[in-house]
Write a protein that holds these residues in place. Sequence first.
Motif, PDB file in Angstrom:
ATOM      1  N   ILE A  58       0.844  -1.206   0.000  1.00 19.95           N
ATOM      2  CA  ILE A  58       0.000   0.000   0.000  1.00 19.95           C
ATOM      3  C   ILE A  58       0.873   1.248   0.000  1.00 19.95           C
ATOM      4  CG2 ILE A  58      -1.586   1.337   1.435  1.00 19.95           C
ATOM      5  CD1 ILE A  58      -3.115  -1.093   2.039  1.00 19.95           C
ATOM      6  N   ASP A  59       1.979   1.228   0.776  1.00 20.19           N
ATOM      7  CA  ASP A  59       2.871   2.391   0.804  1.00 20.19           C
ATOM      8  C   ASP A  59       3.425   2.697  -0.587  1.00 20.19           C
ATOM      9  OD1 ASP A  59       2.488   2.785   3.482  1.00 20.19           O
ATOM     10  OD2 ASP A  59       4.285   1.686   4.103  1.00 20.19           O
ATOM     11  N   VAL A  60       3.816   1.640  -1.310  1.00 22.95           N
ATOM     12  CA  VAL A  60       4.305   1.847  -2.678  1.00 22.95           C
ATOM     13  C   VAL A  60       3.203   2.433  -3.551  1.00 22.95           C
ATOM     14  CG1 VAL A  60       5.165   0.691  -4.745  1.00 22.95           C
ATOM     15  CG2 VAL A  60       6.061   0.048  -2.501  1.00 22.95           C
ATOM     16  N   ALA A  61       1.974   1.864  -3.417  1.00 23.37           N
ATOM     17  CA  ALA A  61       0.851   2.363  -4.202  1.00 23.37           C
ATOM     18  C   ALA A  61       0.533   3.804  -3.851  1.00 23.37           C
ATOM     19  CB  ALA A  61      -0.369   1.477  -3.985  1.00 23.37           C
ATOM     20  N   LYS A  62       0.686   4.167  -2.570  1.00 14.25           N
ATOM     21  CA  LYS A  62       0.419   5.564  -2.156  1.00 14.25           C
ATOM     22  C   LYS A  62       1.372   6.517  -2.870  1.00 14.25           C
ATOM     23  CE  LYS A  62       0.411   8.595   1.918  1.00 14.25           C
ATOM     24  NZ  LYS A  62       1.409   9.506   1.364  1.00 14.25           N
ATOM     25  N   ASN A  63       2.663   6.149  -2.940  1.00 14.62           N
ATOM     26  CA  ASN A  63       3.622   7.004  -3.645  1.00 14.62           C
ATOM     27  C   ASN A  63       3.248   7.152  -5.123  1.00 14.62           C
ATOM     28  OD1 ASN A  63       5.132   7.339  -1.318  1.00 14.62           O
ATOM     29  ND2 ASN A  63       6.432   5.580  -1.739  1.00 14.62           N
ATOM     30  N   VAL A  64       2.833   6.041  -5.735  1.00 15.43           N
ATOM     31  CA  VAL A  64       2.414   6.090  -7.138  1.00 15.43           C
ATOM     32  C   VAL A  64       1.169   6.953  -7.286  1.00 15.43           C
ATOM     33  CG1 VAL A  64       1.651   4.709  -9.090  1.00 15.43           C
ATOM     34  CG2 VAL A  64       3.446   3.845  -7.597  1.00 15.43           C
ATOM     35  N   PHE A  65       0.232   6.835  -6.316  1.00 12.64           N
ATOM     36  CA  PHE A  65      -0.993   7.647  -6.316  1.00 12.64           C
ATOM     37  C   PHE A  65      -0.651   9.130  -6.299  1.00 12.64           C
ATOM     38  CE2 PHE A  65      -4.320   9.903  -4.019  1.00 12.64           C
ATOM     39  CZ  PHE A  65      -5.482   9.498  -4.661  1.00 12.64           C
ATOM     40  N   ASP A  66       0.254   9.515  -5.387  1.00 11.16           N
ATOM     41  CA  ASP A  66       0.649  10.923  -5.287  1.00 11.16           C
ATOM     42  C   ASP A  66       1.310  11.399  -6.582  1.00 11.16           C
ATOM     43  OD1 ASP A  66      -0.306  10.993  -2.716  1.00 11.16           O
ATOM     44  OD2 ASP A  66       1.645  10.582  -1.796  1.00 11.16           O
ATOM     45  N   LEU A  67       2.193  10.558  -7.150  1.00 11.21           N
ATOM     46  CA  LEU A  67       2.859  10.935  -8.391  1.00 11.21           C
ATOM     47  C   LEU A  67       1.859  11.080  -9.538  1.00 11.21           C
ATOM     48  CD1 LEU A  67       6.052   8.675  -8.211  1.00 11.21           C
ATOM     49  CD2 LEU A  67       5.952  11.161  -7.982  1.00 11.21           C
ATOM     50  N   SER A  68       0.824  10.194  -9.566  1.00 10.75           N
ATOM     51  CA  SER A  68      -0.183  10.257 -10.623  1.00 10.75           C
ATOM     52  C   SER A  68      -0.961  11.555 -10.551  1.00 10.75           C
ATOM     53  CB  SER A  68      -1.118   9.052 -10.514  1.00 10.75           C
ATOM     54  OG  SER A  68      -0.423   7.841 -10.681  1.00 10.75           O
ATOM     55  N   LEU A  69      -1.404  11.930  -9.336  1.00 12.57           N
ATOM     56  CA  LEU A  69      -2.132  13.195  -9.192  1.00 12.57           C
ATOM     57  C   LEU A  69      -1.236  14.381  -9.536  1.00 12.57           C
ATOM     58  CD1 LEU A  69      -4.322  12.725  -5.975  1.00 12.57           C
ATOM     59  CD2 LEU A  69      -5.009  12.599  -8.365  1.00 12.57           C
ATOM     60  N   GLY A  70       0.044  14.308  -9.119  1.00 11.71           N
ATOM     61  CA  GLY A  70       0.960  15.388  -9.446  1.00 11.71           C
ATOM     62  C   GLY A  70       1.181  15.518 -10.947  1.00 11.71           C
TER      63      GLY A  70
END
Length: 767
Positions: free
Chosen positions: A44-56
């Motif tokens: 989930i932590d890895v996915a959270k980083n990807v989530f933030d990068l996607s929104l950015g």
Amino acid sequence: MLTSFRSRLIALLLGLLAMVQLGTAVAVLSSLKEDNYKQGVQAIDVAKNVFDLSLGSRADQLTKGVKILASDFGFKQAVATQEIGTIRSVLANHGARIGADVSLLIAPDGKIIAATKELNIDQTVTRLVQSARRSGGAAINTMISFDGQAYQLVLVPIKAPNTIAWVGMTFLLDKKLAEQIKAVTGLDISFLGDTNGGQDFSGYSTLPEQDKHDLFQEIQDVAGMSEKPQFTNADKYLSLSIHLTAKDQWGVLHLPYKPWLESYNRARNQLLLIFTGALALALALLVGILLARNLTAPIERLVEFARQIGLVGSDAKAPAVTGEFCVLSNTMMSMQSSIALREEELTNRALHDLHTGLYNRNAVEQHLASTLPRENGCLVLVDIRHFKDLNNMLGFDNGDALLLSVTERLLGWASHAVMQARIAGDQFLLVFESDITPEQCHSLCACFDPVFIVEGSEVHLSVAVGILPFEETITSVNDAMRRLDITVDRAKEESAGFAFYQTGQDESHQRQLRIIGDLSTALESQQMFVVYQPKVGVAGKDCNEAEALVRWQHPELGFIPPDEFISLLEQAGNIQLLTHWVINTVLSQLQVWWRDGHRIRVAINLSAHDLVNEQLPKFIEQALKENELPVEALALEVTESAVMKDRNKVIQVLNGLQSLGIHLAIDDFGTGQSSLAYLRELPVNEVKIDRAFIQYIDTNKGDEFIVKASIELSHSLGFQVTAEGAENIEGVALLEHYQCDKIQGYYFSKPLMADDFLQWQQAFQPA
């Protein structure tokens, strides 16, 4: 049946074996379950980083799309002429091309001029535009909440060349976006909006419809899920919430947990088979024990040995008892009791403060060494301010009594702490399993407000409290205590009396120590060098003066700004080492210039520490003689704040410098404490108006008035005036109009190396 020693021993060994097997099974299964959970959290932590990068990344793309419209000439013309019909058509067409839900045109004051759809976000847009105007921002990208849904809002200024309007577009965070992010992260995504104070949620999700319905019904503490992943949908998913920076709007990542549970169940079944097979080993052990016929003979020797150990150092005889094993038991119990008492006393002395009874620093370090690193809990260091002075005033006996009263109050407030310790004469440390809030810190400081009564006298204590939340980066006791000391030092500067450790303070502290420690090496290895910024004379349109500025290019830290290392060197007390180096370096360069016929005067900045050095005039006089230079070659600049450090001594040193004939200037005029009151008393020749008033003189009437008044005042007192920070021709024209004597700034030149400065001076042709 179990009357013989052999039988009881066999039963005991079999029981122990069974307990060991059971304990091992439980430990292994628990470890497997915990590892499964940790792996899920890591995913989930890895996915959270990807989530933030996607929104950015999406934010950057949307901003580029809006900027295309903002830069369109036809659209600018329509905005400038207020063609509302054309504006609405362009907003609708361009918004449709980039997938915007609503397109807006906003006036420079933040009011909405036109919109493709009615959104009640006027106040939000106005606040954002006004904030960007104050900060000089070029574009705005943020999240907003409307009707319980999250929108991504992009605002871009329309310039012609000044800002004539803002064009904005909103993009709904809907299921389509969730599907796009799911394709990247591999996890299900939900966008939630709180529509009823945490009771009702609505939004979009990639979950199956029934799972989505169950999630929206059962979710309660969505904020709590942002701190630690939680199980949802009857443990079907492991979910983590992410706040979208808009009010009551959240993104939630869902990791299907069923595959992890299936893996755990398979491992559990395999382990049960393994541990069941261990029963055969137990039977084999039983056969071996039954064959050990001579087992009792070593036991008799052990009994005699144990009796001798028990009697060492004691004149008392062992009591007469029946049975050899009873003697062994009594003897071993007596020995164990004696050793335990002695160890307890030694341990207590080694780990406790003898005066207060609290734990001492050794105990704290042992505890931290065994628990670090960790993620939860915190350390709280309470520092009694000025306790040494109180101790000297009250006497040591009364000081000890005061410490006992402090201990009593701390124990009353921190009864739930894992550990309370006194780690220094005036410092107490509290260890908590959970974090504490600012409100609790206020409460801790407030418990010292009531006076302490010592021998009938009232004593008021002031404390500084430093709080260090645990985190994975704190891996050693030294790390924790160093950061805690840094935090307490900062707490002494806070009005509230307490401070929390902020990430980066330790690294900043280490950087500061590195800078201070590397000064000598930097001066010897030419890491430091001097650049010269021209001062242009207004009347003669010439340049015969410059200001010397120090630069430091560190081989590992890179470029270190002068404001950073100069302030650190002043705090460390070795700024004079740098000042002497600068004076010698500049005078060596001036010797070359004057020898070649270039009569240039260079100004050197002095710090407050330099100005209280009564030997400074003699040092400069000697340096000028050694370099065969006249006093006209050197100028010195001092700030108003430096003068106020020790006014009488500074004026004495300035008088000594002026008696040599050295040109003296007040730097940063207008920003200090004594702009008018003490200016006429200072033995100086020149006033330098601070760049804060010069930089925007052509657009800020207030700055223009201040500069005009400062020039007139300085001239009336007989001072020359230099303006520093001139960056455009309009500002230079105003300064010339108000009869400023010299101008310094990037409009003419940035600071230059010595050879470059000489070339610039020779080629200088004023505009």
